[in-house]
Write a protein that holds these residues in place. Structure first.
Motif, PDB file in Angstrom:
ATOM      1  N   GLU A  14       0.955  -0.899  -0.439  1.00 17.61           N
ATOM      2  CA  GLU A  14       0.043   0.036   0.004  1.00 17.61           C
ATOM      3  C   GLU A  14       0.972   1.782  -0.047  1.00 17.61           C
ATOM      4  N   PHE A  15       2.302   1.353   0.336  1.00 18.91           N
ATOM      5  CA  PHE A  15       2.612   2.378   0.326  1.00 18.91           C
ATOM      6  C   PHE A  15       4.240   2.313  -0.421  1.00 18.91           C
ATOM      7  N   TYR A  16       4.010   1.308  -1.325  1.00 22.79           N
ATOM      8  CA  TYR A  16       5.348   1.205  -1.915  1.00 22.79           C
ATOM      9  C   TYR A  16       4.939   2.176  -3.087  1.00 22.79           C
ATOM     10  N   PRO A  17       4.640   2.323  -3.560  1.00 19.61           N
ATOM     11  CA  PRO A  17       3.917   3.051  -4.766  1.00 19.61           C
ATOM     12  C   PRO A  17       4.491   4.197  -4.863  1.00 19.61           C
ATOM     13  N   LEU A  18       4.612   4.568  -3.462  1.00 20.98           N
ATOM     14  CA  LEU A  18       4.639   5.870  -3.557  1.00 20.98           C
ATOM     15  C   LEU A  18       6.437   6.417  -3.422  1.00 20.98           C
ATOM     16  N   PHE A  19       6.868   5.382  -3.495  1.00 20.95           N
ATOM     17  CA  PHE A  19       8.508   5.377  -3.955  1.00 20.95           C
ATOM     18  C   PHE A  19       8.831   6.406  -5.767  1.00 20.95           C
ATOM     19  N   ALA A  20       7.395   5.717  -6.326  1.00 19.91           N
ATOM     20  CA  ALA A  20       7.741   5.429  -7.852  1.00 19.91           C
ATOM     21  C   ALA A  20       7.277   7.168  -8.193  1.00 19.91           C
ATOM     22  N   GLU A  21       6.848   8.326  -6.993  1.00 19.63           N
ATOM     23  CA  GLU A  21       6.708   9.356  -7.347  1.00 19.63           C
ATOM     24  C   GLU A  21       7.895  10.725  -7.765  1.00 19.63           C
ATOM     25  N   THR A  22       7.754  11.101  -8.695  1.00 21.64           N
ATOM     26  CA  THR A  22       9.713  12.171  -9.709  1.00 21.64           C
ATOM     27  C   THR A  22       9.164  13.319  -8.536  1.00 21.64           C
ATOM     28  N   GLU A  23       8.266  14.081  -7.672  1.00 22.11           N
ATOM     29  CA  GLU A  23       7.796  14.739  -7.404  1.00 22.11           C
ATOM     30  C   GLU A  23       7.508  15.124  -6.227  1.00 22.11           C
ATOM     31  N   PHE A  24       7.513  16.172  -5.331  1.00 20.17           N
ATOM     32  CA  PHE A  24       6.620  16.275  -3.916  1.00 20.17           C
ATOM     33  C   PHE A  24       7.397  17.860  -3.946  1.00 20.17           C
TER      34      PHE A  24
ATOM     35  N   ARG B 170      15.259  12.173  -6.516  1.00 21.24           N
ATOM     36  CA  ARG B 170      16.619  12.215  -6.707  1.00 21.24           C
ATOM     37  C   ARG B 170      17.097  11.086  -7.541  1.00 21.24           C
ATOM     38  N   ASN B 171      16.280  10.230  -7.310  1.00 18.85           N
ATOM     39  CA  ASN B 171      16.427   8.403  -8.227  1.00 18.85           C
ATOM     40  C   ASN B 171      16.311   8.295  -9.722  1.00 18.85           C
ATOM     41  N   PRO B 172      17.220   8.395 -10.055  1.00 18.16           N
ATOM     42  CA  PRO B 172      17.494   8.674 -12.224  1.00 18.16           C
ATOM     43  C   PRO B 172      16.773   7.758 -13.214  1.00 18.16           C
ATOM     44  N   LEU B 173      16.974   6.831 -12.407  1.00 20.73           N
ATOM     45  CA  LEU B 173      15.967   5.494 -13.032  1.00 20.73           C
ATOM     46  C   LEU B 173      14.486   5.715 -13.459  1.00 20.73           C
ATOM     47  N   LEU B 174      13.944   6.750 -12.443  1.00 27.18           N
ATOM     48  CA  LEU B 174      12.542   7.120 -12.561  1.00 27.18           C
ATOM     49  C   LEU B 174      12.121   7.470 -13.826  1.00 27.18           C
ATOM     50  N   THR B 175      12.444   7.422 -14.769  1.00 24.54           N
ATOM     51  CA  THR B 175      12.463   8.574 -15.870  1.00 24.54           C
ATOM     52  C   THR B 175      12.860   7.698 -17.045  1.00 24.54           C
ATOM     53  N   MET B 176      13.407   6.972 -17.076  1.00 27.67           N
ATOM     54  CA  MET B 176      14.125   6.026 -17.864  1.00 27.67           C
ATOM     55  C   MET B 176      13.038   4.782 -18.889  1.00 27.67           C
ATOM     56  N   ASN B 177      11.962   4.877 -18.362  1.00 23.53           N
ATOM     57  CA  ASN B 177      11.010   3.993 -19.091  1.00 23.53           C
ATOM     58  C   ASN B 177      11.529   2.466 -19.502  1.00 23.53           C
TER      59      ASN B 177
ATOM     60  N   TYR C  72      28.970   7.305  -4.587  1.00 28.82           N
ATOM     61  CA  TYR C  72      27.107   7.368  -4.884  1.00 28.82           C
ATOM     62  C   TYR C  72      26.629   6.490  -5.112  1.00 28.82           C
ATOM     63  N   GLY C  73      25.463   5.742  -4.290  1.00 31.70           N
ATOM     64  CA  GLY C  73      24.853   4.425  -4.199  1.00 31.70           C
ATOM     65  C   GLY C  73      23.462   4.379  -5.016  1.00 31.70           C
ATOM     66  N   LEU C  74      22.847   3.476  -4.983  1.00 36.92           N
ATOM     67  CA  LEU C  74      21.518   3.224  -5.202  1.00 36.92           C
ATOM     68  C   LEU C  74      20.844   1.574  -4.325  1.00 36.92           C
ATOM     69  N   ALA C  75      19.492   2.207  -4.220  1.00 33.71           N
ATOM     70  CA  ALA C  75      19.073   0.738  -3.588  1.00 33.71           C
ATOM     71  C   ALA C  75      17.369   0.550  -4.413  1.00 33.71           C
ATOM     72  N   GLY C  76      18.033   0.682  -5.952  1.00 32.38           N
ATOM     73  CA  GLY C  76      16.053   0.454  -6.545  1.00 32.38           C
ATOM     74  C   GLY C  76      16.244  -0.876  -7.177  1.00 32.38           C
ATOM     75  N   SER C  77      14.665  -0.410  -7.597  1.00 37.18           N
ATOM     76  CA  SER C  77      13.999  -1.976  -8.178  1.00 37.18           C
ATOM     77  C   SER C  77      13.146  -1.432  -9.451  1.00 37.18           C
ATOM     78  N   ALA C  78      13.162  -3.059 -10.267  1.00 37.35           N
ATOM     79  CA  ALA C  78      12.185  -2.055 -11.374  1.00 37.35           C
ATOM     80  C   ALA C  78      12.254  -3.812 -11.800  1.00 37.35           C
ATOM     81  N   LYS C  79      10.252  -3.914 -12.633  1.00 36.97           N
ATOM     82  CA  LYS C  79      10.036  -4.651 -13.080  1.00 36.97           C
ATOM     83  C   LYS C  79       9.319  -4.711 -14.036  1.00 36.97           C
ATOM     84  N   GLN C  80       9.793  -5.956 -14.832  1.00 31.39           N
ATOM     85  CA  GLN C  80       9.067  -5.951 -16.643  1.00 31.39           C
ATOM     86  C   GLN C  80       7.808  -7.398 -16.110  1.00 31.39           C
ATOM     87  N   GLY C  81       7.330  -6.775 -16.856  1.00 34.66           N
ATOM     88  CA  GLY C  81       6.364  -8.103 -16.724  1.00 34.66           C
ATOM     89  C   GLY C  81       5.805  -9.216 -16.051  1.00 34.66           C
TER      90      GLY C  81
END
Length: 389
Positions: A186-196, A209-216, A232-241
């Protein structure tokens, strides 16, 4: 333990294996969340300064508190929390909060995720701390991390501000990322918000600051981090299919290199590995002898359809073996797990798939039991007393 002669499972694929990924990150951890398969681990268990990526632990505990509710010592999204002088004292990334004002829990959560607010973390920490201090909350963070299996994590603050003893490993951050996605959908979609744009304060600071959110590329989280010591570090996740990949990198030299490396990891994980249908429900792989049963043998079949993560260009044939402890003692129930199918795809960890009985087999009648007992007696006589076990 009985191991039957190796089986050959045909995949009808080209005879190649996945290309290894040579990351420029000093530390890295990549896991296919769908199957739990670790695709890459480089210095993954080394405790090191996690910078703002440690804010994920503060968020996890905040989400737990919201789920508990205010009546059970937790938080309410609409609850207003006071900003202390200590919270305002932090530099770095900020929501630009002012001491003495109050801010809603919901705004603070978004301020941590999107704006990486050091001040917002402290407000949450002081509200949940047993003694009202940020350090008291940090002790709770360490305890909860240990409970979650994060054995290489210790915290001295809520936001990752450089401090002696504030450490996490890449594997721990990967585990934490997995738990955030799985435990709090229920909260995870907040991580995909690109601005606040909080309260119209410093509009130039509104972007995630997550650069991957706009890379499609299917990226939908989670958290960047940077300090002079950690790089510089990043904890990221991506879903395809139907697949989701979680990755954590640290020790990269620049924000541009971090973006490029993270994108390359996502592309590699999805292109070099693929889910392949391996086994069909009810497919029979072997038979096991049944001890004192109404039938001498039982079929070993797959309980369900199974797909396995494989190198996208895998070997054309895959060797597997059936392993079980036998003979199986009657009675046997249809669907009862009796064995495992064991195989190792090239370049990936061993896989074990349960095999079950294909039918019910009851205990044998008087004649069957007497015949079995007679055979046992004959075998012992042939072996002699010195060979008996």
């Amino acid at each position: 333990m009985i191991r039957l002669a190796p089986l050959i499972i045909s995949l009808l694929l080209a005879p190649l294996q996945a290309a290894a990924f040579e990351t420029q990150a000093r530390e890295a951890y990549v896991i296919d969340q769908t199957t739990g398969t670790v695709l890459l681990a480089k210095n993954a268990d080394v405790p090191l300064p996690p910078a703002s990526m440690s804010k994920l632990m503060t968020l996890y505990m905040a989400f737990e508190a919201i789920r508990r509710g205010k009546s059970d010592g937790g938080l309410d999204l609409n609850e207003m929390l006071p900003v202390s002088e200590h919270a305002q004292s932090y530099g770095g990334s900020s929501m630009f909060l002012q001491s003495g004002e109050t801010v809603s829990v919901e705004d603070l959560i978004r301020g941590i995720i999107v704006l990486s607010g050091n001040d917002a973390c402290v407000v949450i920490a002081e509200a949940l701390s047993p003694d009202g201090t940020e350090y008291g909350f940090a002790r709770l963070m360490t305890q909860r991390a240990q409970q979650l299996g994060m054995t290489n994590s210790t915290f001295t603050n809520s936001n990752g501000w450089p401090a002696p003893g504030h450490l996490m490993s890449m594997r721990d951050l990967g585990l934490l990322s997995h738990r955030l996605i799985e435990d709090f959908p229920e909260f995870y979609p907040l991580f995909a918000e690109t601005e606040f744009e909080f309260d119209n304060r410093v509009p130039s600071n509104r972007l995630n600051r997550n650069p991957l959110l706009t890379m499609n590329i299917g990226a939908d989280g989670l958290k960047t981090g940077h300090t002079q010591e950690a790089g510089y570090g990043l904890a990221g996740s991506a879903k395809q299919g139907d697949r989701r990949v979680i990755f954590v990198v640290s020790g990269i030299e620049s924000s541009a290199a971090r973006a490029q490396e993270s994108q390359a990891i996502v592309n590699w994980a999805f292109r070099q590995f693929a889910m392949r249908p391996m086994i069909s429900e009810g497919e029979k792989f072997a038979e096991a002898e049944v001890w004192m049963g109404s039938e001498p043998k039982v079929g070993l079949v797959a309980a369900e359809d199974v797909s396995v993560l494989m190198p996208a260009l895998a070997a054309s044939e895959l060797e597997a073996e059936v392993v079980f402890t036998g003979p199986v003692e009657a009675p046997v129930t249809k669907g009862q797990q009796l064995a495992e199918l064991v195989f190792t795809p090239e370049g990936l960890p061993e896989k074990r798939i349960p095999l079950v009985a294909d039918r019910d087999i009851g205990p044998g009648g008087f004649v069957s039991r007497m015949s079995t007992a007679a055979l046992l007696l004959i075998n012992r006589l042939v072996q002699g007393p010195g060979d008996a076990t």
